[in-house]
Structures are given as C-alpha cells and as structure tokens.
Design an enzyme around this catalytic site. Structure first.
Site, PDB file in Angstrom:
ATOM      1  N   HIS A  69       0.825  -1.221   0.000  1.00  0.00           N
ATOM      2  CA  HIS A  69       0.000   0.000   0.000  1.00  0.00           C
ATOM      3  C   HIS A  69       0.855   1.266   0.000  1.00  0.00           C
ATOM      4  O   HIS A  69       0.367   2.347  -0.321  1.00  0.00           O
ATOM      5  CB  HIS A  69      -0.999  -0.006   1.177  1.00  0.00           C
ATOM      6  CG  HIS A  69      -0.401   0.221   2.526  1.00  0.00           C
ATOM      7  ND1 HIS A  69      -0.221  -0.789   3.454  1.00  0.00           N
ATOM      8  CD2 HIS A  69       0.044   1.342   3.137  1.00  0.00           C
ATOM      9  CE1 HIS A  69       0.304  -0.293   4.558  1.00  0.00           C
ATOM     10  NE2 HIS A  69       0.474   1.002   4.391  1.00  0.00           N
TER      11      HIS A  69
ATOM     12  N   SER B  74       4.763   2.140   8.310  1.00  0.00           N
ATOM     13  CA  SER B  74       4.430   1.032   7.408  1.00  0.00           C
ATOM     14  C   SER B  74       5.625   0.665   6.541  1.00  0.00           C
ATOM     15  O   SER B  74       6.246   1.544   5.947  1.00  0.00           O
ATOM     16  CB  SER B  74       3.266   1.419   6.489  1.00  0.00           C
ATOM     17  OG  SER B  74       2.099   1.548   7.224  1.00  0.00           O
TER      18      SER B  74
ATOM     19  N   ASP C 294       0.347  -7.580   1.194  1.00  0.00           N
ATOM     20  CA  ASP C 294       0.753  -6.194   1.459  1.00  0.00           C
ATOM     21  C   ASP C 294       2.274  -6.032   1.526  1.00  0.00           C
ATOM     22  O   ASP C 294       2.796  -5.337   2.389  1.00  0.00           O
ATOM     23  CB  ASP C 294       0.097  -5.681   2.752  1.00  0.00           C
ATOM     24  CG  ASP C 294       0.035  -4.151   2.795  1.00  0.00           C
ATOM     25  OD1 ASP C 294       0.485  -3.518   1.815  1.00  0.00           O
ATOM     26  OD2 ASP C 294      -0.430  -3.600   3.791  1.00  0.00           O
TER      27      ASP C 294
END
Length: 413
Positions: free
Chosen positions: A58, A167, A89
């Site tokens: 993402h 992230s 992901d």
C-alpha cells in the site's frame, strides 16, 4: 558489556532501514477515462539480500515515481518496483544506482517469534525525518484480516504503536534479525498501542514466489465455502464417527480445480496429512491452534495437496492442484485502470472492491446495495471471465432523456 554487544549487532540493521517517498496517481472510478490528482506519501522500507528493498504494497500502490533515502543521507535515489503483492501487502523494489548500495549490510530474517518475545519496530513515522524506534512484545499470533489485501494470512499482533509512515519498516528481535514488516494498526476507541506485523513465513513466501516465477503470482486458496462441524446432530446426520473431525463444504467455486473432485456436503477431514478439527483449526507450535487456511497459504500456486474427505460415510483421498482463485468482485485491480464502455451516454464499468470504496466510502460494507454485497461476500464466478457490470453514471444527452437518475444499477443479462 553484553548490552554493548547487542547494541553493536543491531546498528547495521538500523542502517538498512530506508525512507520511501512515493508519488501516487489513483484511478478515477467516477470518470474511468481519467486519473485523480497525484499525491505524495512517505513510508519505510529495508534493504535485503540481492540488492533489493522490501516495503508495504500500500506504500507504493498506483505509483508514478518511487524514491528511497538512506539513514543519514541527503540523497534520494530513484527506485523501480519489481513486484507488488496485494494480498500480503508486501512490495519489492530495487535501485539501479550503485552508490545506494555502498556501505549497507542487508537485513537477515529470523524465525517466527514466540508469544512475549521482545520486538523493536524501526521506521520513519510522520512528524519527523529521523529514524524512530518503538519497542514492544508479541501479544498474539493468528490468522489476521489484511486490510489492504482483503485476505486472511498469518500475522503478529504487537503492543508497540505503528503510526502512519512506520508502514514497511522492519520489526527486529533481540538478536537484530528481522521477524516481520509493520503494516497496520488497530484504530479502536477501546484499544491503544496495538500494531500488526507481517511475519517472516509470509514475507519468505512472497520473495520465493517472485524468484520462482519472475513475478508475484499470489497465495493459493481452497476455492470452497465451509462451515464448522461443532454441532453433534450435524455430525451424526453427515455420517461422521465419534473419532472423526472436520469441516463441511457448503459451496465450491465452479472455476476452481477442486470443483472437479469435491462436492457440496463433503467433510474435509485433513489437508496434506494434517487433521482438521471441527472448528476448522489445526495444531500450531507450542500447543497453539490456528485456522487450516494457514496450511493452504504456505503452498505455492500450482502445488499439489492431498485432501481426505468423508462422503456418504466413505473416506476418499484426492490430490488437488492449488490455484489462486479469482473472485466474482475482485479485491484489487492490480494496478490496472478500471475497464469501462460508453454507449448512448451510458457509462458501463466492472465492479471491484476499489470501485465500491470509491462510490460508497470506507464503510462500503454497510453503505453499498445489499445485492452487490451479497455477491461480494458469498457468490463465486460461474466462468473465469465473469464480471458484475453496472451503469456507473449517465452522461446526459438527447438520446437518454429520462434515464439521468440511473446510478450504480447492475446490468442483467
């Protein structure tokens, strides 16, 4: 002295953590022939063997340009995207410039941690340009719902906060080895400091899949909808003996290889020699249990699996070739622009989860029409190329007077 040694061991790994700058241009589902205004984001990543960098999918979704910056450097290096794994992901990047790789030791992967093992999440969260370190312990290991991929894979829950920008950063154990990638946090009024980490088995699967096939092919799934067999009367009516355990097949995907051999109402007793309990779990290390989908996700596309089923009180064994099943309403467009067709001012487009999110917002699971949600959650495609098509809007013209109010109406064939 011991403290100094562990500090010294962890430092090279910290230098392998990079800041990822990405310019995104998302598709415009309302006007599918255009793209939305581009925007920028920053996240984290880390260098692994083979001149490659790992980050979250993402973080580079709908990328136009990706740049990386090393710790303590003032230079941003242009990166190219090798593979994006939407389900897990994870994304794999590389940099052409040799200067980027100088003086950096790649991160080594460690084993799947145990409960209460200490973990340190390193990254570049929002609010500053310097590296940030947060510590916590592993509080849970289970099959998690991956928000970005709309899938369920093995995940670690930790009590360290994972903020936006963290992230893609690595989670290290106390030996300085990477045990996962930070990827999402739980936003809930009753919960604080709960973060989630993609564990090494999922990361290694992604990397090996890319190395085997030269591209990311995905995680195989068993194309069936099943139910638990905890009800004793249900077990009795299905002809199960007292010592037999398993789960009952409710529906099978007609496009999946399993459709040729399995039948609705079959009881799956075991997968690859591992017995499945009535609640759909299988043994996991240290006396823990985990959903049997974990066994399926450990396989690769095209692998075979031995399945033992109970049908009409007889035990049957099948070898099934596993594949990544396509959903009737796909969870992702895999970087491709939405397909559309315009005739007489009517704009027809195929429904996908990103389309629903665009039209009905983040709470599309509550706001979208029930008919579409039922197809999203429970229906299988009847053929490999079946799509759900809607009239997304009507471009007003003389030819379509009286039809202007048709919006997001499914087309029937």
């Amino acid at each position: 002295i011991n403290g100094e040694c562990s500090e010294a061991r962890a430092l090279p790994a910290m230098d392998a953590v990079v800041k990822v700058f990405c310019v995104h241009t998302e598709p415009n589902f309302s006007l599918p022939w255009q793209r939305k205004r581009q925007y920028s984001s920053s996240s984290s990543g880390f260098i692994i063997k083979g001149r490659r960098v790992l980050t979250n999918a993402h973080s580079v979704e709908h990328y136009t340009q990706v740049k990386l910056k090393k710790r303590g450097s003032d230079t941003k290096y242009l990166a190219s995207v090798l593979a994006i794994g939407t389900e897990c992901d994870v994304a794999l990047l590389t940099v052409e410039d040799n200067e980027f790789w100088e003086g950096v030791s790649p991160v080594d992967f460690g084993e799947l941690p145990a409960l209460q093992d200490a973990v340190t999440v390193v990254g570049y969260p929002i609010g500053g340009d310097t590296i940030s370190v947060t510590s916590g312990v592993v509080s849970r290991i289970e099959i998690l719902s991956y928000v970005h991929g709309s899938t369920e894979l093995l995940g670690l829950q930790i009590d360290a906060a994972i903020n936006s920008g963290n992230s893609g950063g690595p989670a290290f154990n106390d030996k300085g080895n990477c045990v996962g990638i930070a990827f999402q946090s739980l936003k809930h009024e009753d919960a604080e400091n709960i973060g989630y980490v993609i564990p090494t088995p999922v990361i290694i699967h992604f990397i090996q899949d890319y190395e085997r096939n030269g591209a990311y092919t995905g995680f195989p799934i068993l194309g069936v909808e099943w139910q638990k067999m905890e009800n004793p009367d249900l077990r009795l009516s299905s002809g199960m003996k007292v010592d037999q355990k398993g789960v009952r097949i409710r529906k099978i995907d007609p496009t999946a290889p399993e459709f040729k051999v399995l039948k609705a109402s079959d009881i799956i007793l075991s997968f690859d020699g591992v017995d499945i309990a009535n609640d759909g779990t299988v043994p996991f290390r240290h006396g823990e249990r985990i959903g049997f989908s974990y066994l399926v996700s450990q396989k690769y596309t095209g692998d075979s699996a031995a399945i033992k089923v109970l049908r009409d009180s007889a035990i049957l064994k099948f070898d099934i070739k596993l594949s990544t099943n396509r959903r009737l309403i796909p969870a992702h467009n895999k970087g491709r622009p939405p397909s559309y067709y315009i005739i007489g001012g009517f704009v027809f487009t195929a429904v996908s989860v990103p389309y629903l999110r665009s039209e009905y917002g983040k709470d599309y699971e509550y706001e979208a029409p029930v008919k579409l949600l039922d197809k999203l959650l429970h229906e299988f495609p009847q053929s490999p190329d079946e799509q759900i098509v809607v009239v997304s809007q009507v471009l007003v013209a003389d030819i379509n007077i009286g039809y202007e109010d048709i919006v997001n109406t499914q087309v029937g064939f």
